[in-house]
Scaffold this motif. Structure first.
Motif, PDB file in Angstrom:
ATOM      1  N   PRO A 121       8.631 -20.896  14.610  1.00 22.29           N
ATOM      2  CA  PRO A 121       7.931 -21.040  13.111  1.00 22.29           C
ATOM      3  C   PRO A 121       6.661 -20.453  14.012  1.00 22.29           C
ATOM      4  O   PRO A 121       5.840 -20.749  14.508  1.00 22.29           O
ATOM      5  CB  PRO A 121       7.579 -22.351  13.080  1.00 22.29           C
ATOM      6  CG  PRO A 121       9.148 -23.552  13.645  1.00 22.29           C
ATOM      7  CD  PRO A 121       9.223 -22.528  14.711  1.00 22.29           C
ATOM      8  N   LEU A 122       6.026 -19.655  12.136  1.00 26.07           N
ATOM      9  CA  LEU A 122       4.674 -19.258  12.090  1.00 26.07           C
ATOM     10  C   LEU A 122       3.615 -19.990  11.295  1.00 26.07           C
ATOM     11  O   LEU A 122       4.176 -21.040  11.197  1.00 26.07           O
ATOM     12  CB  LEU A 122       4.894 -17.677  11.525  1.00 26.07           C
ATOM     13  CG  LEU A 122       4.881 -16.523  12.366  1.00 26.07           C
ATOM     14  CD1 LEU A 122       5.331 -15.073  11.465  1.00 26.07           C
ATOM     15  CD2 LEU A 122       4.545 -16.479  14.038  1.00 26.07           C
ATOM     16  N   VAL A 123       2.627 -20.092  12.036  1.00 26.25           N
ATOM     17  CA  VAL A 123       1.469 -20.922  11.819  1.00 26.25           C
ATOM     18  C   VAL A 123       0.314 -20.147  11.408  1.00 26.25           C
ATOM     19  O   VAL A 123      -0.412 -19.482  12.118  1.00 26.25           O
ATOM     20  CB  VAL A 123       1.139 -22.170  12.274  1.00 26.25           C
ATOM     21  CG1 VAL A 123      -0.102 -22.915  11.586  1.00 26.25           C
ATOM     22  CG2 VAL A 123       2.144 -22.449  12.391  1.00 26.25           C
ATOM     23  N   GLN A 124      -0.335 -19.992   9.898  1.00 27.76           N
ATOM     24  CA  GLN A 124      -1.439 -19.248  10.021  1.00 27.76           C
ATOM     25  C   GLN A 124      -2.607 -20.254   9.745  1.00 27.76           C
ATOM     26  O   GLN A 124      -2.347 -20.694   8.665  1.00 27.76           O
ATOM     27  CB  GLN A 124      -0.876 -18.327   8.204  1.00 27.76           C
ATOM     28  CG  GLN A 124      -2.755 -18.438   8.401  1.00 27.76           C
ATOM     29  CD  GLN A 124      -2.313 -16.702   7.496  1.00 27.76           C
ATOM     30  OE1 GLN A 124      -1.459 -16.979   5.962  1.00 27.76           O
ATOM     31  NE2 GLN A 124      -3.480 -15.771   6.538  1.00 27.76           N
ATOM     32  N   ILE A 125      -3.673 -19.990  10.383  1.00 28.78           N
ATOM     33  CA  ILE A 125      -4.641 -21.432  10.026  1.00 28.78           C
ATOM     34  C   ILE A 125      -6.256 -19.470   9.982  1.00 28.78           C
ATOM     35  O   ILE A 125      -6.128 -18.940  10.719  1.00 28.78           O
ATOM     36  CB  ILE A 125      -5.717 -21.644  11.157  1.00 28.78           C
ATOM     37  CG1 ILE A 125      -4.132 -22.257  11.944  1.00 28.78           C
ATOM     38  CG2 ILE A 125      -6.452 -22.595  11.272  1.00 28.78           C
ATOM     39  CD1 ILE A 125      -4.365 -23.368  13.313  1.00 28.78           C
ATOM     40  N   GLU A 126      -6.540 -19.824   8.491  1.00 26.25           N
ATOM     41  CA  GLU A 126      -7.911 -18.773   8.504  1.00 26.25           C
ATOM     42  C   GLU A 126      -6.693 -17.134   8.284  1.00 26.25           C
ATOM     43  O   GLU A 126      -5.585 -17.135   7.032  1.00 26.25           O
ATOM     44  CB  GLU A 126      -8.908 -19.451   8.811  1.00 26.25           C
ATOM     45  CG  GLU A 126      -9.297 -20.386   8.534  1.00 26.25           C
ATOM     46  CD  GLU A 126     -10.804 -20.276   9.160  1.00 26.25           C
ATOM     47  OE1 GLU A 126     -11.430 -19.242  10.317  1.00 26.25           O
ATOM     48  OE2 GLU A 126     -11.325 -21.158   8.744  1.00 26.25           O
ATOM     49  N   ASP A 127      -7.076 -16.227   9.031  1.00 25.02           N
ATOM     50  CA  ASP A 127      -6.876 -15.330   8.672  1.00 25.02           C
ATOM     51  C   ASP A 127      -6.174 -14.826  10.319  1.00 25.02           C
ATOM     52  O   ASP A 127      -5.354 -14.010  10.303  1.00 25.02           O
ATOM     53  CB  ASP A 127      -7.143 -14.349   8.831  1.00 25.02           C
ATOM     54  CG  ASP A 127      -8.240 -14.172   7.708  1.00 25.02           C
ATOM     55  OD1 ASP A 127      -7.945 -14.530   6.431  1.00 25.02           O
ATOM     56  OD2 ASP A 127     -10.026 -13.114   7.120  1.00 25.02           O
ATOM     57  N   ASP A 128      -6.130 -16.117  11.221  1.00 27.68           N
ATOM     58  CA  ASP A 128      -4.732 -16.006  12.560  1.00 27.68           C
ATOM     59  C   ASP A 128      -3.582 -16.587  11.969  1.00 27.68           C
ATOM     60  O   ASP A 128      -3.454 -17.496  11.720  1.00 27.68           O
ATOM     61  CB  ASP A 128      -6.103 -16.874  13.357  1.00 27.68           C
ATOM     62  CG  ASP A 128      -7.221 -16.183  13.606  1.00 27.68           C
ATOM     63  OD1 ASP A 128      -7.618 -14.673  13.662  1.00 27.68           O
ATOM     64  OD2 ASP A 128      -8.341 -17.613  14.048  1.00 27.68           O
ATOM     65  N   TRP A 129      -2.893 -15.960  13.215  1.00 21.53           N
ATOM     66  CA  TRP A 129      -1.611 -16.226  13.051  1.00 21.53           C
ATOM     67  C   TRP A 129      -0.955 -16.896  14.139  1.00 21.53           C
ATOM     68  O   TRP A 129      -1.367 -16.153  15.526  1.00 21.53           O
ATOM     69  CB  TRP A 129      -0.455 -14.430  12.611  1.00 21.53           C
ATOM     70  CG  TRP A 129      -0.628 -14.547  11.079  1.00 21.53           C
ATOM     71  CD1 TRP A 129      -1.803 -13.753  11.101  1.00 21.53           C
ATOM     72  CD2 TRP A 129       0.307 -15.187  10.695  1.00 21.53           C
ATOM     73  NE1 TRP A 129      -1.691 -13.518   9.503  1.00 21.53           N
ATOM     74  CE2 TRP A 129      -0.442 -14.316   8.828  1.00 21.53           C
ATOM     75  CE3 TRP A 129       1.354 -16.033  10.061  1.00 21.53           C
ATOM     76  CZ2 TRP A 129       0.492 -14.245   7.961  1.00 21.53           C
ATOM     77  CZ3 TRP A 129       1.769 -15.907   8.776  1.00 21.53           C
ATOM     78  CH2 TRP A 129       1.390 -15.420   7.899  1.00 21.53           C
ATOM     79  N   TYR A 130      -0.139 -17.937  14.682  1.00 23.23           N
ATOM     80  CA  TYR A 130       0.292 -17.892  15.986  1.00 23.23           C
ATOM     81  C   TYR A 130       1.836 -18.692  15.320  1.00 23.23           C
ATOM     82  O   TYR A 130       1.984 -18.847  14.681  1.00 23.23           O
ATOM     83  CB  TYR A 130      -0.668 -19.916  15.837  1.00 23.23           C
ATOM     84  CG  TYR A 130      -1.967 -19.513  16.462  1.00 23.23           C
ATOM     85  CD1 TYR A 130      -2.585 -18.807  17.012  1.00 23.23           C
ATOM     86  CD2 TYR A 130      -2.780 -20.251  14.976  1.00 23.23           C
ATOM     87  CE1 TYR A 130      -4.406 -18.695  17.439  1.00 23.23           C
ATOM     88  CE2 TYR A 130      -4.709 -19.363  15.358  1.00 23.23           C
ATOM     89  CZ  TYR A 130      -5.112 -18.982  16.031  1.00 23.23           C
ATOM     90  OH  TYR A 130      -6.164 -19.084  16.721  1.00 23.23           O
ATOM     91  N   GLN A 131       2.179 -18.900  16.630  1.00 20.07           N
ATOM     92  CA  GLN A 131       3.321 -19.516  16.853  1.00 20.07           C
ATOM     93  C   GLN A 131       3.183 -20.922  17.174  1.00 20.07           C
ATOM     94  O   GLN A 131       2.717 -21.239  18.101  1.00 20.07           O
ATOM     95  CB  GLN A 131       4.601 -18.489  17.875  1.00 20.07           C
ATOM     96  CG  GLN A 131       4.724 -17.382  17.188  1.00 20.07           C
ATOM     97  CD  GLN A 131       5.493 -16.940  18.701  1.00 20.07           C
ATOM     98  OE1 GLN A 131       5.129 -16.643  19.801  1.00 20.07           O
ATOM     99  NE2 GLN A 131       5.874 -15.429  18.264  1.00 20.07           N
ATOM    100  N   LEU A 132       4.472 -21.801  16.701  1.00 26.71           N
ATOM    101  CA  LEU A 132       4.336 -23.186  17.354  1.00 26.71           C
ATOM    102  C   LEU A 132       5.152 -23.556  17.799  1.00 26.71           C
ATOM    103  O   LEU A 132       6.197 -23.300  18.085  1.00 26.71           O
ATOM    104  CB  LEU A 132       4.943 -23.840  16.169  1.00 26.71           C
ATOM    105  CG  LEU A 132       4.454 -25.438  15.809  1.00 26.71           C
ATOM    106  CD1 LEU A 132       3.764 -25.945  16.021  1.00 26.71           C
ATOM    107  CD2 LEU A 132       5.258 -25.589  14.270  1.00 26.71           C
TER     108      LEU A 132
END
Length: 147
Positions: A121-132
């Motif tokens: 799953p992808l996670v967006q925090i502010e303008d940054d994208w991460y993988q959980l």
């Protein structure tokens, strides 16, 4: 003497604005889902929430049984890791699951947008994208597994 004062002032202006000349920092390769040493008060998603009650946790939801305790749910939030996403496809057609985490000492909550349709799953925090990483989304939000 005036030239010395002018040059000194220009050097001071340059030093005070040094950070504006540097490139912006890149997001860390891997980081925890919750900020380190954060005192979490509440985690909300729509009408569901996980809230602190003294030293323990309470789940508030219309779902009767979630299959995971409130303490296990909070432990999953603590153990979850985020890895910087190398490339994010267009996600505008997909509605994210928006979660707000309220931290002590901060007037506004930290907003997380989870995209469970991707693996991981992808996670967006502010303008940054991460993988959980290190945790399944249903451990963080157990009410999603029981509609």
């Amino acid at each position: 003497m005036n030239n010395v004062v002018i040059i000194t002032m220009l050097v001071m202006i340059g030093l005070f604005n040094l950070d504006s000349f540097l490139p912006p920092p890149k997001p860390a390769k891997q980081r925890p889902l919750l900020p380190e040493n954060a005192y979490v008060l509440k985690i909300e998603q729509d009408d569901h929430k996980l809230e602190r009650v003294g030293q323990s946790w309470r789940q508030v939801s219309s779902v009767a049984s979630m299959g995971i305790s409130a303490n296990q749910q909070y432990t999953a939030w603590q153990q979850a890791q985020l890895t910087a996403a190398p490339f994010v496809e267009n996600t505008s057609a997909v509605s994210p699951i928006v979660v707000v985490v309220w931290l002590a000492g901060q007037p506004q909550g930290q907003v997380y947008a989870f995209y469970p349709q991707t693996q991981p799953p992808l996670v967006q925090i502010e303008d940054d994208w991460y993988q959980l990483e290190n945790v399944q989304l249903h451990a963080l939000l157990p009410w999603l597994a029981h509609p």
